[in-house]
Write a protein that holds these residues in place. Structure first.
Motif, PDB file in Angstrom:
ATOM      1  N   UNK A 449       0.832  -1.205   0.000  1.00 53.94           N
ATOM      2  CA  UNK A 449       0.000   0.000   0.000  1.00 53.94           C
ATOM      3  C   UNK A 449       0.869   1.259   0.000  1.00 53.94           C
ATOM      4  N   UNK A 450       1.979   1.204   0.722  1.00 51.10           N
ATOM      5  CA  UNK A 450       2.909   2.341   0.745  1.00 51.10           C
ATOM      6  C   UNK A 450       3.440   2.614  -0.660  1.00 51.10           C
ATOM      7  N   UNK A 451       3.818   1.549  -1.364  1.00 47.47           N
ATOM      8  CA  UNK A 451       4.358   1.723  -2.717  1.00 47.47           C
ATOM      9  C   UNK A 451       3.278   2.197  -3.691  1.00 47.47           C
ATOM     10  N   UNK A 452       2.050   1.738  -3.478  1.00 49.99           N
ATOM     11  CA  UNK A 452       0.948   2.194  -4.325  1.00 49.99           C
ATOM     12  C   UNK A 452       0.745   3.699  -4.162  1.00 49.99           C
ATOM     13  N   UNK A 453       0.762   4.170  -2.937  1.00 47.39           N
ATOM     14  CA  UNK A 453       0.588   5.600  -2.689  1.00 47.39           C
ATOM     15  C   UNK A 453       1.727   6.420  -3.299  1.00 47.39           C
ATOM     16  N   UNK A 454       2.945   5.875  -3.239  1.00 47.97           N
ATOM     17  CA  UNK A 454       4.085   6.579  -3.841  1.00 47.97           C
ATOM     18  C   UNK A 454       3.934   6.653  -5.364  1.00 47.97           C
ATOM     19  N   UNK A 455       3.389   5.603  -5.970  1.00 45.93           N
ATOM     20  CA  UNK A 455       3.143   5.639  -7.405  1.00 45.93           C
ATOM     21  C   UNK A 455       2.134   6.722  -7.746  1.00 45.93           C
ATOM     22  N   UNK A 456       1.070   6.787  -6.969  1.00 47.77           N
ATOM     23  CA  UNK A 456       0.031   7.779  -7.233  1.00 47.77           C
ATOM     24  C   UNK A 456       0.574   9.205  -7.090  1.00 47.77           C
ATOM     25  N   UNK A 457       1.509   9.377  -6.168  1.00 49.69           N
ATOM     26  CA  UNK A 457       2.112  10.693  -5.936  1.00 49.69           C
ATOM     27  C   UNK A 457       3.256  10.984  -6.891  1.00 49.69           C
ATOM     28  N   UNK A 458       3.639   9.974  -7.667  1.00 53.14           N
ATOM     29  CA  UNK A 458       4.770  10.138  -8.599  1.00 53.14           C
ATOM     30  C   UNK A 458       6.103  10.224  -7.886  1.00 53.14           C
ATOM     31  N   UNK A 459       6.218   9.587  -6.719  1.00 56.30           N
ATOM     32  CA  UNK A 459       7.436   9.694  -5.910  1.00 56.30           C
ATOM     33  C   UNK A 459       8.139   8.360  -5.670  1.00 56.30           C
ATOM     34  N   UNK A 460       7.761   7.325  -6.450  1.00 53.23           N
ATOM     35  CA  UNK A 460       8.400   6.024  -6.250  1.00 53.23           C
ATOM     36  C   UNK A 460       9.836   6.051  -6.775  1.00 53.23           C
TER      37      UNK A 460
END
Length: 460
Positions: A449-460
């Protein structure tokens, strides 16, 4: 470290009814030792880090099984500590821990009784380690052997015991083994049991011990040792020699030794030339990756995956697993005799070799994701990732598995590569699938879930 998590994820069950009782992670060694002495218990220390959240989650699944609770609560003071904390660093320094993912079973005086390397969800790995540690409790410990060794004791029986004790603590024994073999009478190197005992210490391929056997032991004896061993024992000896040699080769960045390891891996497959070629290529590819030779790693990985793995079909994987099962079954039946009604082994468990094919494909795909931004290489990695998902899903569809929606780790890899290729919307879609697959499997899903949120924010 991703490989450790994935390898065990295939064989674990996710139901949880109990939990090991862990004490405060800030408890110092002096406090741990004091409690252990007062309660006549051993100490269990699990080291973890913040870099591999999945590894920690997998360990939590292992610790959450009821089969562990009684043994660990009654016999151990248990602690989980992050090596990024002050207490974690102090404990790691005390026990000279080089890896942040391992478990130690120690007595109240700080003697290491057993070591589990890596992180696993297999509860029986922890339980078996506990049983070994309890069996060694109160017996002669490593410091006792070290004192005798410094005092000049070199008897053969003592040297073997000393090496076993160091191995129990995951300590290198290369120099000791060389010294032990050098002290043996020449005629003893023609003795089956003596030479078998040396192989069970896994001599490195360029070591004095290994070279001495190679030059002074009749080939008929070494062949007999490996041919007469149980399949799992033979596999353990070959893998032990390879892994010990590999550790040294990487440490010294010794390309010539790496080639020797690859050749040993090839020869250990006997008449199966195809398997020998694959194993040889696997170890060279792993060597290039571990030593940071990115160019050679890319070249070697592409050749291995494209020519050996991608053409594989479900039928060929099934045939691979069937052959491994029949070979093991044949060994036990032939050893027990045709007239023995118990010849059909009732508890024979082997890891299907096919599972390591798609594990490796996924691993190489993720390593390409980590190492390059080259679009052509990432497209290859994406194809490997997709193929690993397809093969694993097909192989598991008729078996008991928690992965009804697919292996979340494989889906996670696919999503990451899509993201790096600039296909953000697709990446988010697949990472959402990974999170859902992980949730359905019963695994904790915080890291996904943490990585999913980073993808959505464009910060992965």
């Amino acid at each position: 470290m991703r490989q450790i998590v994935l390898a065990f994820a295939l064989i674990i069950s996710f139901q949880s009814h109990g939990q090991i009782t862990f004490i405060d992670s800030n408890t110092s060694w002096n406090q741990l030792s004091k409690q252990a002495k007062e309660q006549d218990k051993l100490v269990f220390i699990h080291f973890e880090n913040s870099e591999c959240v999945q590894c920690n989650e997998v360990a939590s699944m292992g610790f959450g099984k009821e089969i562990l609770k009684n043994t660990f609560d009654e016999e151990f003071i248990a602690i989980r500590c992050n090596v990024g904390t002050a207490n974690g660093r102090n404990l790691a320094q005390k026990f000279r821990i080089m890896s942040s993912l391992m478990s130690l079973y120690v007595d109240s005086d700080g003697n290491i009784l057993h070591v589990n390397n890596g992180s696993t969800g297999d509860s029986y790995t922890y339980l078996n380690g506990a049983k070994l540690a309890l069996d060694r409790k109160g017996k002669k410990q490593l410091p006792d052997y070290e004192r005798e060794y410094k005092a000049g004791v070199r008897a053969s029986a003592f040297m073997r015991e000393y090496m076993v004790k160091k191995q129990e603590s995951s300590m290198a024994i290369d120099d000791l083994l060389d010294e032990y073999v050098s002290s043996l009478p020449t005629d003893s190197l023609s003795n089956f049991q003596t030479v078998k005992g040396i192989f069970e210490f896994f001599p490195a391929v360029n070591s004095l011990a290994y070279q001495t056997i190679k030059t002074k032991t009749p080939k008929s004896i070494t062949d007999s040792i490996f041919n007469s061993a149980k399949p799992n024992d033979r596999k353990a000896m070959n893998e032990g020699i390879i892994e010990n040699s590999f550790r040294i080769a990487v440490q010294k960045r010794d390309n010539e030794m790496a080639q020797q390891i690859a050749e040993f891996a090839r020869e250990s497959q006997g008449k199966d030339r195809s398997k020998g070629e694959i194993d040889s290529a696997k170890w060279m590819t792993k060597y290039y990756h571990r030593t940071g030779d990115t160019r050679k790693y890319f070249e070697s990985a592409i050749k291995l995956v494209e020519t050996k793995y991608m053409p594989l079909t479900i039928d060929s994987l099934d045939a691979m697993d069937d052959a491994a099962f029949k070979a093991q079954q044949h060994f036990f039946i032939s050893k027990r005799g045709k007239s023995d009604r118990g010849a059909v082994v009732r508890s024979m468990a082997i890891a299907p070799p096919s599972q390591f094919i798609y594990l490796e494909m996924n691993e190489h795909a993720y390593q390409f994701y980590e190492l390059t931004r080259d679009k052509e290489l990432l497209e290859k990695a994406l194809a490997w990732s997709k193929r690993s998902m397809d093969l694993s899903n097909e192989k598991r569809k008729n078996g008991h598995t928690p992965y009804r929606l697919g292996d979340p780790n494989f889906i996670d890899t696919y999503a990451h590569i899509l993201y790096k290729l600039g296909r953000k919307d697709e990446a988010i879609e697949w990472q959402t699938k990974a999170m859902e697959a992980q949730k359905v499997s019963g695994m904790a899903y915080e890291s996904f879930e943490i990585r999913l949120n980073k993808m959505k924010e464009g910060k992965l």
